[in-house]
Write an enzyme that holds these catalytic residues in place. Structure first.
Site, PDB file in Angstrom:
ATOM      1  CE  LYS A  33     -17.043 -24.810  12.150  1.00 31.90           C
ATOM      2  NZ  LYS A  33     -16.783 -26.245  12.301  1.00 31.90           N
TER       3      LYS A  33
ATOM      4  CG  ASP B 197     -23.601 -32.361  24.833  1.00 35.28           C
ATOM      5  OD1 ASP B 197     -23.061 -31.768  23.866  1.00 35.28           O
ATOM      6  OD2 ASP B 197     -24.435 -31.814  25.586  1.00 35.28           O
TER       7      ASP B 197
ATOM      8  CB  SER C 239     -12.712 -24.878   8.970  1.00 36.45           C
ATOM      9  OG  SER C 239     -12.765 -23.556   9.445  1.00 36.45           O
TER      10      SER C 239
ATOM     11  CE1 TYR D 295     -19.879 -22.864  11.725  1.00 37.42           C
ATOM     12  CE2 TYR D 295     -21.087 -21.626  10.064  1.00 37.42           C
ATOM     13  CZ  TYR D 295     -20.425 -22.776  10.453  1.00 37.42           C
ATOM     14  OH  TYR D 295     -20.335 -23.825   9.584  1.00 37.42           O
TER      15      TYR D 295
ATOM     16  CB  ILE E 175     -20.036 -33.047   6.208  1.00 44.16           C
ATOM     17  CG1 ILE E 175     -20.576 -31.983   5.238  1.00 44.16           C
ATOM     18  CG2 ILE E 175     -18.565 -33.346   5.935  1.00 44.16           C
ATOM     19  CD1 ILE E 175     -20.047 -30.574   5.503  1.00 44.16           C
TER      20      ILE E 175
HETATM   21  N1  LIG Z   1     -23.164 -28.047   5.423  1.00 44.85           N
HETATM   22  C1  LIG Z   1     -22.512 -26.956   5.087  1.00 44.85           C
HETATM   23  O1  LIG Z   1     -22.807 -26.310   4.088  1.00 44.85           O
HETATM   24  C2  LIG Z   1     -21.342 -26.482   5.904  1.00 44.85           C
HETATM   25  C3  LIG Z   1     -20.713 -25.304   5.511  1.00 44.85           C
HETATM   26  C4  LIG Z   1     -19.594 -24.874   6.216  1.00 44.85           C
HETATM   27  C5  LIG Z   1     -19.109 -25.630   7.272  1.00 44.85           C
HETATM   28  N2  LIG Z   1     -19.751 -26.774   7.649  1.00 44.85           N
HETATM   29  C6  LIG Z   1     -19.188 -27.513   8.801  1.00 44.85           C
HETATM   30  O2  LIG Z   1     -19.206 -28.901   8.524  1.00 44.85           O
HETATM   31  C7  LIG Z   1     -19.428 -29.632   9.727  1.00 44.85           C
HETATM   32  C8  LIG Z   1     -20.604 -30.567   9.536  1.00 44.85           C
HETATM   33  O3  LIG Z   1     -21.696 -29.791   9.082  1.00 44.85           O
HETATM   34  P1  LIG Z   1     -23.063 -30.449   8.598  1.00 44.85           P
HETATM   35  O4  LIG Z   1     -23.750 -29.418   7.764  1.00 44.85           O
HETATM   36  O5  LIG Z   1     -22.832 -31.798   8.074  1.00 44.85           O
HETATM   37  O6  LIG Z   1     -23.822 -30.485  10.021  1.00 44.85           O
HETATM   38  P2  LIG Z   1     -25.202 -31.123  10.468  1.00 44.85           P
HETATM   39  O7  LIG Z   1     -25.887 -31.768   9.308  1.00 44.85           O
HETATM   40  O8  LIG Z   1     -25.906 -30.104  11.254  1.00 44.85           O
HETATM   41  O9  LIG Z   1     -24.681 -32.279  11.445  1.00 44.85           O
HETATM   42  C9  LIG Z   1     -23.967 -31.919  12.594  1.00 44.85           C
HETATM   43  C10 LIG Z   1     -23.464 -33.171  13.241  1.00 44.85           C
HETATM   44  O10 LIG Z   1     -22.802 -32.806  14.459  1.00 44.85           O
HETATM   45  C11 LIG Z   1     -23.419 -33.472  15.546  1.00 44.85           C
HETATM   46  N3  LIG Z   1     -23.416 -32.622  16.718  1.00 44.85           N
HETATM   47  C12 LIG Z   1     -23.910 -31.368  16.834  1.00 44.85           C
HETATM   48  N4  LIG Z   1     -23.767 -30.927  18.078  1.00 44.85           N
HETATM   49  C13 LIG Z   1     -23.208 -31.944  18.792  1.00 44.85           C
HETATM   50  C14 LIG Z   1     -22.840 -32.109  20.150  1.00 44.85           C
HETATM   51  N5  LIG Z   1     -23.041 -31.139  21.052  1.00 44.85           N
HETATM   52  N6  LIG Z   1     -22.285 -33.284  20.516  1.00 44.85           N
HETATM   53  C15 LIG Z   1     -22.110 -34.279  19.619  1.00 44.85           C
HETATM   54  N7  LIG Z   1     -22.433 -34.174  18.322  1.00 44.85           N
HETATM   55  C16 LIG Z   1     -22.976 -33.027  17.922  1.00 44.85           C
HETATM   56  C17 LIG Z   1     -24.818 -33.782  15.070  1.00 44.85           C
HETATM   57  O11 LIG Z   1     -25.334 -34.902  15.749  1.00 44.85           O
HETATM   58  P3  LIG Z   1     -26.581 -34.871  16.802  1.00 44.85           P
HETATM   59  O12 LIG Z   1     -27.389 -33.647  16.519  1.00 44.85           O
HETATM   60  O13 LIG Z   1     -27.290 -36.158  16.466  1.00 44.85           O
HETATM   61  O14 LIG Z   1     -25.913 -34.861  18.131  1.00 44.85           O
HETATM   62  C18 LIG Z   1     -24.579 -34.113  13.615  1.00 44.85           C
HETATM   63  O15 LIG Z   1     -24.142 -35.443  13.468  1.00 44.85           O
HETATM   64  C19 LIG Z   1     -19.638 -28.607  10.821  1.00 44.85           C
HETATM   65  O16 LIG Z   1     -18.426 -28.413  11.526  1.00 44.85           O
HETATM   66  C20 LIG Z   1     -20.012 -27.343  10.066  1.00 44.85           C
HETATM   67  O17 LIG Z   1     -19.652 -26.170  10.757  1.00 44.85           O
HETATM   68  C21 LIG Z   1     -20.857 -27.213   6.987  1.00 44.85           C
END
Ligand SMILES: NC(=O)c1ccc[n+]([C@@H]2O[C@H](COP(=O)([O-])OP(=O)(O)OC[C@H]3O[C@@H](n4cnc5c(N)ncnc54)[C@H](OP(=O)(O)O)[C@@H]3O)[C@@H](O)[C@H]2O)c1
Length: 297
Positions: free
Chosen positions: A183, A79, A158, A179, A28
């Site tokens: 959130k 980080d 969130s 989680y 996202i």
């Molecule tokens: N995808 C869904 O269906 C979904 C549903 C509900 C909520 N969300 C929320 O949407 C947001 C994004 O989700 P996503 O699915 O796009 O996640 P994702 O594909 O797992 O990507 C997570 C991002 O956060 C970064 N990240 C993780 N830990 C980090 C750390 N310690 N320091 C710095 N960067 C960090 C990762 O970068 P690196 O690993 O390269 O550091 C990556 O760019 C999150 O807050 C998640 O809870 C997503």
């Protein structure tokens, strides 16, 4: 609510603004950074590593994909789960290179599922750090300047797991204690921030995918049979709803992507802000709420 449409390079919604998006190496965050650049913003993107390729992409790839449109892109390694992380220094670094931050998107998050008794204190601290304390500290770093300028947007990403588990769907229940708990706190913190900023010109909201968004990670889980494709939305709907909350007037919302798009009847465009995304336009989204079935991806 008025919203800028059409958007994109011809009618940029965020022209000349500076955005800071955490967790933008994939998923996202990467999609939103791409759209913000297409909407005329200079964008700083953050992840743990510039070049580590996870799920087929990296922070450098994000910068490559958002560069060359006449806006600036800045990649920062940090980080955000480290308790020593210096949020004020990161905001300063962005402001030195790009200027005052107009838009802060706390998107980086950690969201594993496992039984309540199995979480270790270390994991609990790290999840709380990434999902709550870092968004809080980055907001603290940006709010005074935004308030002084009388404008700004803070968007915290969130999750539907923040709500009390709905055992009928089985989706947000077991395994989501940490989680969902973090959130839920992010939602609550944001509500107070918005209330305290009311009337200042600075908006604060949270936005969650209606259920799941088709990131690289979610696509893998669809292939493995853990998530049903029909329960997911494309990146573009989540990004379109996010764009509303980082350029419009709304504040104090604990919003869900499709619900917000439906409320505003907002058209959904691609990540360049140009073509309408087939199957996810206001009538399609309204049909979802009428039937309880997601539009097909
Ligand atoms: N995808 C869904 O269906 C979904 C549903 C509900 C909520 N969300 C929320 O949407 C947001 C994004 O989700 P996503 O699915 O796009 O996640 P994702 O594909 O797992 O990507 C997570 C991002 O956060 C970064 N990240 C993780 N830990 C980090 C750390 N310690 N320091 C710095 N960067 C960090 C990762 O970068 P690196 O690993 O390269 O550091 C990556 O760019 C999150 O807050 C998640 O809870 C997503």
């Amino acid at each position: 609510v008025e919203h800028p449409t059409p958007t994109g390079p011809q009618h940029p919604a965020c022209k000349g603004r500076v955005a800071l998006v955490t967790g933008a190496s994939r998923g996202i965050g990467k999609a939103l950074a791409t759209r913000l650049a297409a909407e005329g913003a200079d964008v700083a993107v953050v992840a743990r590593s510039l070049d580590a390729v996870r799920r087929g992409t990296s922070l450098s790839d994000t910068v490559a994909s958002i560069s060359g449109q006449g806006t600036e892109a800045l990649a920062i390694e940090a980080d955000l789960g480290d308790p020593e992380f210096d949020a004020a220094a990161l905001v300063q670094q962005v402001e030195d290179r790009l200027g005052p931050v107009d838009i802060l998107v706390n998107n980086a998050g950690t969201g594993h599922f496992k039984p309540f008794v199995d979480w270790t204190p270390d994991e609990m601290h790290t999840a709380q750090q990434i999902n709550v304390w870092t968004p809080w500290e980055l907001s603290r770093g940006c709010v005074p300047g935004m308030r002084a300028r009388g404008t700004g947007w803070i968007l915290n990403i969130s999750s539907a797991v923040a709500t009390v588990p709905n055992t009928a769907t089985g989706f947000v229940g077991a395994g989501g204690s940490l989680y969902g708990g973090t959130k839920a706190m992010l939602n609550r913190v944001t509500a107070s921030l918005a209330a305290e900023l009311d009337g200042s010109g600075v908006r604060a909201n949270t936005l969650a995918p209606q259920s799941a968004t088709a990131t690289e990670g979610v696509l893998i889980n669809i292939e493995r049979g853990f998530i049903r494709e029909e329960d997911t939305e494309p990146l573009e709907t989540m990004v379109e709803a996010a764009l509303e909350l980082v350029s419009g007037e709304l504040t104090g919302r604990i919003a869900y992507s499709l619900g917000l798009l439906d409320e505003l009847k907002r058209p959904v465009r691609d990540l360049r802000g140009e073509a309408l995304v087939d199957g996810w336009q206001p009538d399609d989204v309204a049909r979802y709420f009428a039937t309880g079935r997601f539009p097909h991806r």
